[in-house]
Scaffold this active site. Sequence first.
Site, PDB file in Angstrom:
ATOM      1  N   GLU A  45      39.967  56.400  55.209  1.00 26.94           N
ATOM      2  CA  GLU A  45      40.999  55.452  54.773  1.00 26.94           C
ATOM      3  C   GLU A  45      42.229  55.531  55.673  1.00 26.94           C
ATOM      4  O   GLU A  45      42.882  54.519  55.940  1.00 26.94           O
ATOM      5  CB  GLU A  45      41.397  55.739  53.316  1.00 26.94           C
ATOM      6  CG  GLU A  45      40.306  55.453  52.306  1.00 26.94           C
ATOM      7  CD  GLU A  45      39.847  54.002  52.352  1.00 26.94           C
ATOM      8  OE1 GLU A  45      40.692  53.107  52.181  1.00 26.94           O
ATOM      9  OE2 GLU A  45      38.642  53.768  52.573  1.00 26.94           O
ATOM     10  N   TRP A  53      41.413  53.585  58.748  1.00 27.79           N
ATOM     11  CA  TRP A  53      41.604  52.146  58.491  1.00 27.79           C
ATOM     12  C   TRP A  53      43.075  51.774  58.680  1.00 27.79           C
ATOM     13  O   TRP A  53      43.408  50.715  59.222  1.00 27.79           O
ATOM     14  CB  TRP A  53      41.175  51.798  57.067  1.00 27.79           C
ATOM     15  CG  TRP A  53      39.748  51.399  56.899  1.00 27.79           C
ATOM     16  CD1 TRP A  53      38.753  52.136  56.348  1.00 27.79           C
ATOM     17  CD2 TRP A  53      39.139  50.143  57.281  1.00 27.79           C
ATOM     18  NE1 TRP A  53      37.563  51.430  56.357  1.00 27.79           N
ATOM     19  CE2 TRP A  53      37.780  50.201  56.918  1.00 27.79           C
ATOM     20  CE3 TRP A  53      39.631  48.992  57.890  1.00 27.79           C
ATOM     21  CZ2 TRP A  53      36.899  49.147  57.150  1.00 27.79           C
ATOM     22  CZ3 TRP A  53      38.747  47.932  58.123  1.00 27.79           C
ATOM     23  CH2 TRP A  53      37.402  48.022  57.758  1.00 27.79           C
ATOM     24  N   TRP A  85      41.647  24.725  52.077  1.00 27.24           N
ATOM     25  CA  TRP A  85      42.014  25.428  50.849  1.00 27.24           C
ATOM     26  C   TRP A  85      42.374  24.418  49.766  1.00 27.24           C
ATOM     27  O   TRP A  85      42.967  23.384  50.055  1.00 27.24           O
ATOM     28  CB  TRP A  85      43.203  26.348  51.098  1.00 27.24           C
ATOM     29  CG  TRP A  85      42.987  27.419  52.122  1.00 27.24           C
ATOM     30  CD1 TRP A  85      43.548  27.491  53.366  1.00 27.24           C
ATOM     31  CD2 TRP A  85      42.170  28.592  51.996  1.00 27.24           C
ATOM     32  NE1 TRP A  85      43.133  28.623  54.027  1.00 27.24           N
ATOM     33  CE2 TRP A  85      42.280  29.316  53.205  1.00 27.24           C
ATOM     34  CE3 TRP A  85      41.350  29.090  50.977  1.00 27.24           C
ATOM     35  CZ2 TRP A  85      41.610  30.525  53.429  1.00 27.24           C
ATOM     36  CZ3 TRP A  85      40.684  30.297  51.198  1.00 27.24           C
ATOM     37  CH2 TRP A  85      40.811  30.997  52.401  1.00 27.24           C
ATOM     38  N   ASN A 116      42.359  50.207  44.319  1.00 22.98           N
ATOM     39  CA  ASN A 116      41.876  49.572  45.544  1.00 22.98           C
ATOM     40  C   ASN A 116      40.619  48.727  45.339  1.00 22.98           C
ATOM     41  O   ASN A 116      40.488  47.647  45.920  1.00 22.98           O
ATOM     42  CB  ASN A 116      41.619  50.623  46.629  1.00 22.98           C
ATOM     43  CG  ASN A 116      41.474  49.986  47.997  1.00 22.98           C
ATOM     44  OD1 ASN A 116      42.324  49.217  48.416  1.00 22.98           O
ATOM     45  ND2 ASN A 116      40.393  50.284  48.688  1.00 22.98           N
ATOM     46  N   TRP A 171      44.597  32.771  51.499  1.00 29.00           N
ATOM     47  CA  TRP A 171      44.853  34.211  51.388  1.00 29.00           C
ATOM     48  C   TRP A 171      46.320  34.549  51.595  1.00 29.00           C
ATOM     49  O   TRP A 171      46.810  35.558  51.066  1.00 29.00           O
ATOM     50  CB  TRP A 171      43.970  34.993  52.363  1.00 29.00           C
ATOM     51  CG  TRP A 171      44.189  34.672  53.821  1.00 29.00           C
ATOM     52  CD1 TRP A 171      43.484  33.786  54.578  1.00 29.00           C
ATOM     53  CD2 TRP A 171      45.171  35.243  54.701  1.00 29.00           C
ATOM     54  NE1 TRP A 171      43.965  33.748  55.865  1.00 29.00           N
ATOM     55  CE2 TRP A 171      45.000  34.641  55.968  1.00 29.00           C
ATOM     56  CE3 TRP A 171      46.168  36.193  54.547  1.00 29.00           C
ATOM     57  CZ2 TRP A 171      45.793  34.962  57.070  1.00 29.00           C
ATOM     58  CZ3 TRP A 171      46.976  36.523  55.642  1.00 29.00           C
ATOM     59  CH2 TRP A 171      46.784  35.910  56.886  1.00 29.00           C
ATOM     60  N   TRP A 190      43.675  41.447  53.021  1.00 31.13           N
ATOM     61  CA  TRP A 190      43.533  40.062  52.562  1.00 31.13           C
ATOM     62  C   TRP A 190      42.629  39.245  53.481  1.00 31.13           C
ATOM     63  O   TRP A 190      41.801  38.461  53.025  1.00 31.13           O
ATOM     64  CB  TRP A 190      44.910  39.399  52.430  1.00 31.13           C
ATOM     65  CG  TRP A 190      45.465  39.641  51.068  1.00 31.13           C
ATOM     66  CD1 TRP A 190      46.350  40.599  50.677  1.00 31.13           C
ATOM     67  CD2 TRP A 190      45.109  38.928  49.873  1.00 31.13           C
ATOM     68  NE1 TRP A 190      46.579  40.530  49.328  1.00 31.13           N
ATOM     69  CE2 TRP A 190      45.830  39.516  48.804  1.00 31.13           C
ATOM     70  CE3 TRP A 190      44.262  37.865  49.596  1.00 31.13           C
ATOM     71  CZ2 TRP A 190      45.720  39.057  47.490  1.00 31.13           C
ATOM     72  CZ3 TRP A 190      44.145  37.414  48.292  1.00 31.13           C
ATOM     73  CH2 TRP A 190      44.863  38.003  47.251  1.00 31.13           C
TER      74      TRP A 190
END
Length: 434
Positions: free
Chosen positions: A259, A262, A290, A325, A343, A366
């Site tokens: 993590e 990331w 969208w 998460n 988003w 996102w």
Amino acid sequence: MISIFWFRRDLRLEDNAGLYHALKGEKPILPLFIFDTEILDKLEDKKDARVEFIHNCLKDLNGELSKLGSQILVKHGKPEEIWKTIINQYDIAEVYTNHDYEPYALERDKQIKNLLKENDISFRTFKDHCIFEKDEVLKDDGDPYKVFTPYSRKWMEKLESSSSGFYLKAYPTEKYFANFHQTENLPFPKLSDLGFEKTKISIPELRLDEAKIKNYGETRDFPAKNGTTRLGIHLRFGTVSIRKAARIGLKKGKTFLNELIWRDFYIMILTHFPHVAKGNFHKKYDALEWRNNEAEFQAWCEGKTGYPIVDAGMRELNETGYMHNRVRMITASFLTKHLLIDWQWGEAYFAKKLLDFDLAANNGGWQWAAGTGTDAQPYFRVFNPESQTKKFDKDGKYLRKWVPEFQLPNYPKPIVEHKFARERAINTYKRALN
């Protein structure tokens, strides 16, 4: 003559790269923090727990510094104007700080560097917020990575290439604490002086819980369990050293360390592909149509979609400034795929509410959920909220905590039917890519 260390996202004395280099210099160090009105004025809610957290951290820092005969200079305003005042007030040799990677911060630092240069003051910045940054982990051909897995392999190779553990070593700032500028009676603003009020949101205590880090891989996906470290806000504002967290992760829990990788990955992406801050990483998705239905967006924000796991996550976020998460992925997928809402609407809402909001990670998460980013979830994969619930909250404990009425007649009907929404999303994405 003095030098200044400018605290930003590194609110600690321990193992602080820029502070270490400052204290090792020839001049005594005056610590500084600026409550930046360019940032604060954009916060709509004047009961913002993050501002309160920073204020409390600075009080704690000031207490530590007072024991060393020093104090922190706390200012409130536009950084450039404040620096002009400080330059007139003090005879400054050098200014030290740690790197920031967000677009606004880069522009701000450029302005301050130029202002200091005009006054013959050097501006020295250091890596402290991540393990590897900028060009430190690149492909063999020198290009930046766009996919996480090969990046993470190269990241680990680089980490392990140093037999001395160089990259995770702590900076021994405490050896040089005698070099703080000796001062007292510096004014310290109240929270109300900044235009903010106290909140009811409680901040998780800073704890590097080795048992949690060890078991992180088994417990992190279940929102009803107390299975995550809750270190997000502490990593965001630097009340804990990333090197310290990574050392424990390397020793105790590789899933937790992953993590942190990331986190570095998304900071690297923001550095090399700054367009992500304002749009799709993959430009081919710019053609996406969208729906952006405002009433549906409002229902999502308030946790009234009729999908209990989505509503639970949003209510948890609204009340606590935190969302588990796994549930972040489910709520983000639901907004972008089920409701076909841009988003960037969801990203902005999370930015307002999350205690641990970090532009690079929030943006990366996102875009992953929307399918528009690096390493993205394929557009045809649409999370089924019901199957996610059965898998990760099968006893309904998390649901009952946040949506106690979900089995009662007054609970809203689903805002959209899953099968229909899934097919609509896949067709919309297909059209955009043809």
